[in-house]
Design a protein around this motif. Structure first.
Motif, PDB file in Angstrom:
ATOM      1  N   ASN A   1     -22.804  43.989  24.012  1.00  8.29           N
ATOM      2  CA  ASN A   1     -21.905  44.727  23.129  1.00  8.29           C
ATOM      3  C   ASN A   1     -21.727  46.184  23.571  1.00  8.29           C
ATOM      4  OD1 ASN A   1     -21.605  45.061  19.533  1.00  8.29           O
ATOM      5  ND2 ASN A   1     -20.169  44.195  20.973  1.00  8.29           N
ATOM      6  N   PRO A   2     -21.314  46.425  24.815  1.00  7.15           N
ATOM      7  CA  PRO A   2     -21.227  47.796  25.303  1.00  7.15           C
ATOM      8  C   PRO A   2     -20.011  48.546  24.778  1.00  7.15           C
ATOM      9  CG  PRO A   2     -20.356  46.304  26.947  1.00  7.15           C
ATOM     10  CD  PRO A   2     -20.903  45.445  25.833  1.00  7.15           C
ATOM     11  N   LEU A   3     -20.099  49.867  24.836  1.00  6.38           N
ATOM     12  CA  LEU A   3     -18.934  50.733  24.774  1.00  6.38           C
ATOM     13  C   LEU A   3     -18.353  50.817  26.177  1.00  6.38           C
ATOM     14  CD1 LEU A   3     -20.482  53.728  22.809  1.00  6.38           C
ATOM     15  CD2 LEU A   3     -18.641  52.279  21.944  1.00  6.38           C
ATOM     16  N   VAL A   4     -17.044  51.006  26.268  1.00  7.53           N
ATOM     17  CA  VAL A   4     -16.425  51.238  27.575  1.00  7.53           C
ATOM     18  C   VAL A   4     -15.543  52.474  27.472  1.00  7.53           C
ATOM     19  CG1 VAL A   4     -15.021  50.292  29.439  1.00  7.53           C
ATOM     20  CG2 VAL A   4     -16.460  48.767  28.089  1.00  7.53           C
ATOM     21  N   TRP A   5     -15.702  53.364  28.439  1.00  3.10           N
ATOM     22  CA  TRP A   5     -14.964  54.624  28.470  1.00  3.10           C
ATOM     23  C   TRP A   5     -14.149  54.661  29.755  1.00  3.10           C
ATOM     24  CZ3 TRP A   5     -17.677  59.952  27.363  1.00  3.10           C
ATOM     25  CH2 TRP A   5     -16.756  60.998  27.492  1.00  3.10           C
ATOM     26  N   GLY A   6     -12.844  54.783  29.621  1.00  2.00           N
ATOM     27  CA  GLY A   6     -11.981  54.914  30.784  1.00  2.00           C
ATOM     28  C   GLY A   6     -11.082  56.129  30.663  1.00  2.00           C
ATOM     29  N   TYR A   7     -10.831  56.761  31.794  1.00  4.82           N
ATOM     30  CA  TYR A   7      -9.905  57.905  31.810  1.00  4.82           C
ATOM     31  C   TYR A   7      -8.794  57.625  32.810  1.00  4.82           C
ATOM     32  CZ  TYR A   7      -8.051  62.627  31.725  1.00  4.82           C
ATOM     33  OH  TYR A   7      -7.215  63.714  31.562  1.00  4.82           O
ATOM     34  N   SER A   8      -7.548  57.882  32.395  1.00  4.92           N
ATOM     35  CA  SER A   8      -6.377  57.713  33.246  1.00  4.92           C
ATOM     36  C   SER A   8      -6.294  56.257  33.710  1.00  4.92           C
ATOM     37  CB  SER A   8      -6.438  58.706  34.414  1.00  4.92           C
ATOM     38  OG  SER A   8      -5.206  58.824  35.065  1.00  4.92           O
ATOM     39  N   LEU A   9      -6.282  56.004  35.005  1.00  7.10           N
ATOM     40  CA  LEU A   9      -6.255  54.621  35.481  1.00  7.10           C
ATOM     41  C   LEU A   9      -7.427  53.828  34.909  1.00  7.10           C
ATOM     42  CD1 LEU A   9      -4.823  52.706  37.749  1.00  7.10           C
ATOM     43  CD2 LEU A   9      -6.956  53.156  38.979  1.00  7.10           C
ATOM     44  N   GLY A  10      -8.582  54.470  34.796  1.00  3.93           N
ATOM     45  CA  GLY A  10      -9.757  53.799  34.258  1.00  3.93           C
ATOM     46  C   GLY A  10      -9.577  53.343  32.829  1.00  3.93           C
ATOM     47  N   ALA A  11      -8.757  54.065  32.056  1.00  8.51           N
ATOM     48  CA  ALA A  11      -8.496  53.660  30.674  1.00  8.51           C
ATOM     49  C   ALA A  11      -7.732  52.340  30.638  1.00  8.51           C
ATOM     50  CB  ALA A  11      -7.719  54.745  29.944  1.00  8.51           C
ATOM     51  N   LYS A  12      -6.785  52.156  31.534  1.00  8.36           N
ATOM     52  CA  LYS A  12      -6.023  50.905  31.575  1.00  8.36           C
ATOM     53  C   LYS A  12      -6.921  49.736  31.970  1.00  8.36           C
ATOM     54  CE  LYS A  12      -2.109  53.650  33.138  1.00  8.36           C
ATOM     55  NZ  LYS A  12      -1.152  53.909  34.236  1.00  8.36           N
ATOM     56  N   ILE A  13      -7.796  49.972  32.925  1.00  5.17           N
ATOM     57  CA  ILE A  13      -8.727  48.920  33.345  1.00  5.17           C
ATOM     58  C   ILE A  13      -9.696  48.589  32.213  1.00  5.17           C
ATOM     59  CG2 ILE A  13     -10.525  48.301  35.004  1.00  5.17           C
ATOM     60  CD1 ILE A  13      -9.130  50.234  36.981  1.00  5.17           C
ATOM     61  N   ALA A  14     -10.216  49.613  31.549  1.00  2.35           N
ATOM     62  CA  ALA A  14     -11.141  49.404  30.434  1.00  2.35           C
ATOM     63  C   ALA A  14     -10.484  48.609  29.319  1.00  2.35           C
ATOM     64  CB  ALA A  14     -11.630  50.746  29.904  1.00  2.35           C
ATOM     65  N   LEU A  15      -9.263  48.968  28.975  1.00  4.96           N
ATOM     66  CA  LEU A  15      -8.563  48.275  27.902  1.00  4.96           C
ATOM     67  C   LEU A  15      -8.246  46.844  28.302  1.00  4.96           C
ATOM     68  CD1 LEU A  15      -7.202  48.182  25.162  1.00  4.96           C
ATOM     69  CD2 LEU A  15      -5.201  49.290  26.176  1.00  4.96           C
ATOM     70  N   ALA A  16      -7.852  46.638  29.545  1.00  6.54           N
ATOM     71  CA  ALA A  16      -7.559  45.278  30.006  1.00  6.54           C
ATOM     72  C   ALA A  16      -8.802  44.397  29.927  1.00  6.54           C
ATOM     73  CB  ALA A  16      -7.023  45.310  31.431  1.00  6.54           C
ATOM     74  N   ALA A  17      -9.966  44.947  30.260  1.00  5.06           N
ATOM     75  CA  ALA A  17     -11.208  44.182  30.138  1.00  5.06           C
ATOM     76  C   ALA A  17     -11.510  43.864  28.680  1.00  5.06           C
ATOM     77  CB  ALA A  17     -12.362  44.952  30.766  1.00  5.06           C
ATOM     78  N   ALA A  18     -11.307  44.843  27.810  1.00  3.08           N
ATOM     79  CA  ALA A  18     -11.647  44.661  26.393  1.00  3.08           C
ATOM     80  C   ALA A  18     -10.762  43.626  25.720  1.00  3.08           C
ATOM     81  CB  ALA A  18     -11.547  45.993  25.665  1.00  3.08           C
ATOM     82  N   VAL A  19      -9.486  43.600  26.033  1.00  3.31           N
ATOM     83  CA  VAL A  19      -8.596  42.649  25.355  1.00  3.31           C
ATOM     84  C   VAL A  19      -8.768  41.237  25.886  1.00  3.31           C
ATOM     85  CG1 VAL A  19      -6.922  44.444  24.768  1.00  3.31           C
ATOM     86  CG2 VAL A  19      -6.609  43.111  26.874  1.00  3.31           C
ATOM     87  N   GLN A  20      -9.402  41.082  27.052  1.00  4.53           N
ATOM     88  CA  GLN A  20      -9.716  39.740  27.540  1.00  4.53           C
ATOM     89  C   GLN A  20     -10.799  39.091  26.685  1.00  4.53           C
ATOM     90  OE1 GLN A  20     -10.704  39.708  31.734  1.00  4.53           O
ATOM     91  NE2 GLN A  20      -8.617  40.180  32.373  1.00  4.53           N
ATOM     92  N   ASN A  21     -11.674  39.908  26.131  1.00  5.86           N
ATOM     93  CA  ASN A  21     -12.797  39.385  25.353  1.00  5.86           C
ATOM     94  C   ASN A  21     -13.174  40.412  24.284  1.00  5.86           C
ATOM     95  OD1 ASN A  21     -14.951  37.835  24.474  1.00  5.86           O
ATOM     96  ND2 ASN A  21     -16.264  38.345  26.222  1.00  5.86           N
ATOM     97  N   PRO A  22     -12.303  40.628  23.298  1.00  5.99           N
ATOM     98  CA  PRO A  22     -12.469  41.766  22.368  1.00  5.99           C
ATOM     99  C   PRO A  22     -13.752  41.733  21.552  1.00  5.99           C
ATOM    100  CG  PRO A  22     -10.701  40.291  21.626  1.00  5.99           C
ATOM    101  CD  PRO A  22     -11.063  39.878  23.024  1.00  5.99           C
ATOM    102  N   GLU A  23     -14.291  40.556  21.271  1.00  4.98           N
ATOM    103  CA  GLU A  23     -15.502  40.484  20.448  1.00  4.98           C
ATOM    104  C   GLU A  23     -16.739  40.958  21.191  1.00  4.98           C
ATOM    105  OE1 GLU A  23     -15.272  39.790  17.280  1.00  4.98           O
ATOM    106  OE2 GLU A  23     -13.108  39.555  17.598  1.00  4.98           O
ATOM    107  N   ALA A  24     -16.635  41.117  22.507  1.00  3.37           N
ATOM    108  CA  ALA A  24     -17.806  41.467  23.308  1.00  3.37           C
ATOM    109  C   ALA A  24     -18.071  42.966  23.368  1.00  3.37           C
ATOM    110  CB  ALA A  24     -17.637  40.923  24.729  1.00  3.37           C
ATOM    111  N   TYR A  25     -17.160  43.781  22.829  1.00  2.00           N
ATOM    112  CA  TYR A  25     -17.265  45.224  22.999  1.00  2.00           C
ATOM    113  C   TYR A  25     -17.446  45.936  21.661  1.00  2.00           C
ATOM    114  CZ  TYR A  25     -15.680  44.200  27.700  1.00  2.00           C
ATOM    115  OH  TYR A  25     -15.583  43.695  28.970  1.00  2.00           O
ATOM    116  N   ARG A  26     -18.313  46.943  21.662  1.00  2.00           N
ATOM    117  CA  ARG A  26     -18.585  47.716  20.454  1.00  2.00           C
ATOM    118  C   ARG A  26     -17.496  48.746  20.181  1.00  2.00           C
ATOM    119  NH1 ARG A  26     -23.592  48.766  17.761  1.00  2.00           N
ATOM    120  NH2 ARG A  26     -24.566  47.511  19.384  1.00  2.00           N
ATOM    121  N   GLY A  27     -16.838  49.230  21.212  1.00  2.00           N
ATOM    122  CA  GLY A  27     -15.800  50.224  21.037  1.00  2.00           C
ATOM    123  C   GLY A  27     -15.270  50.696  22.368  1.00  2.00           C
ATOM    124  N   LEU A  28     -14.198  51.497  22.315  1.00  4.92           N
ATOM    125  CA  LEU A  28     -13.547  52.030  23.504  1.00  4.92           C
ATOM    126  C   LEU A  28     -13.334  53.524  23.352  1.00  4.92           C
ATOM    127  CD1 LEU A  28     -10.685  49.406  24.063  1.00  4.92           C
ATOM    128  CD2 LEU A  28     -12.775  49.626  25.427  1.00  4.92           C
TER     129      LEU A  28
END
Length: 244
Positions: free
Chosen positions: A82-109
């Motif tokens: 249940n990690p948090l994921v922090w992305g900035y700029s390009l990293g934000a798009k990658i972080a969000l893409a990972a989270a929406v693939q499996n939204p229940e697995a993440y504590r927050g963004l």
């Protein structure tokens, strides 16, 4: 995939993904790790095409689902729960893409300085054109934007511009993330500098998440916001640090 870990492994895991051409060392040099490692189990990830991670030079290797899956691979390899994921700029798009693939697995963004739909016109794109001119040209662009720290400047002068050009080419075809983000119900912290060229897009993204808030740093642009790490790490600790 190259990654580095910091802090107590029993703390809440926090995965960091910075912007295009940046490395794990940048999170360190810009002060993010010192502000986070006492509170979180921090994992810095270099996406494919960056630093010491694999750097293919064909654009098909940089489809957004593949880049998102790389992040999930690191999370699974380290057994992060249940990690948090922090992305900035390009990293934000990658972080969000990972989270929406499996939204229940993440504590927050935590998502900074980004747009839900990449708007890249390769015929006029300054980023792709600069990558075509080599690493020194790319460094020169950064030096115009803010006072780049010495270590970061050295690393920018060594980036694999062939790989990053392929990534930028692929980004022009990345799908929009607005509709998919509505499935992510965990807390989301959005932020940008007042003068960031993605400021309006980041602020507007609040409407696409069931539980989100937006923060803005006065006077900062997309680049000089990054060294202002104490401000945003303090906000992240305040919002998420007590969640164990």
């Amino acid at each position: 995939m190259r990654y580095e870990t910091f802090g107590d492994e029993t703390n809440l895991p926090l995965v960091l993904i910075f912007g295009i051409s940046m490395t794990c060392e940048d999170w360190l040099e810009l002060g993010y790790i010192s502000g986070l490692a006492k509170e979180f189990h921090v994992v810095c990830v270099e996406p494919r095409g960056h630093g010491l991670s694999t750097c293919p030079t064909n654009s098909s290797s940089y489809a957004l689902p593949k880049m998102a899956s790389d992040i999930e691979t690191v999370i699974n390899t380290l057994d992060l729960v249940n990690p948090l994921v922090w992305g900035y700029s390009l990293g934000a798009k990658i972080a969000l893409a990972a989270a929406v693939q499996n939204p229940e697995a993440y504590r927050g963004l935590i998502l900074g300085g980004f747009e839900l739909h990449s708007e890249v016109d390769l015929a006029t794109d300054m980023v792709a054109e600069t990558f075509s001119s080599g690493a020194q040209a790319w460094l020169a662009v950064w030096m115009q934007m803010f006072d780049v720290p010495d270590g970061m400047a050295t690393r920018l002068a060594r980036v694999n511009t062939n790989a990053l050009h392929a990534l930028r080419t692929a980004e022009a075809e990345w799908p929009p993330l607005g509709a998919a983000s509505e499935s992510f119900t965990a807390p989301v912290l959005l932020y940008a500098g007042e003068k960031c060229f993605f400021r309006n897009a980041t602020a507007a993204a609040v409407a696409h998440f069931p539980s989100a808030r937006y923060l803005e740093r006065p006077g900062r642009n997309h680049f000089d916001l990054m060294p202002d790490s104490a401000w945003i790490t303090g906000e992240v600790v305040q919002q998420f640090g007590s969640s164990r």
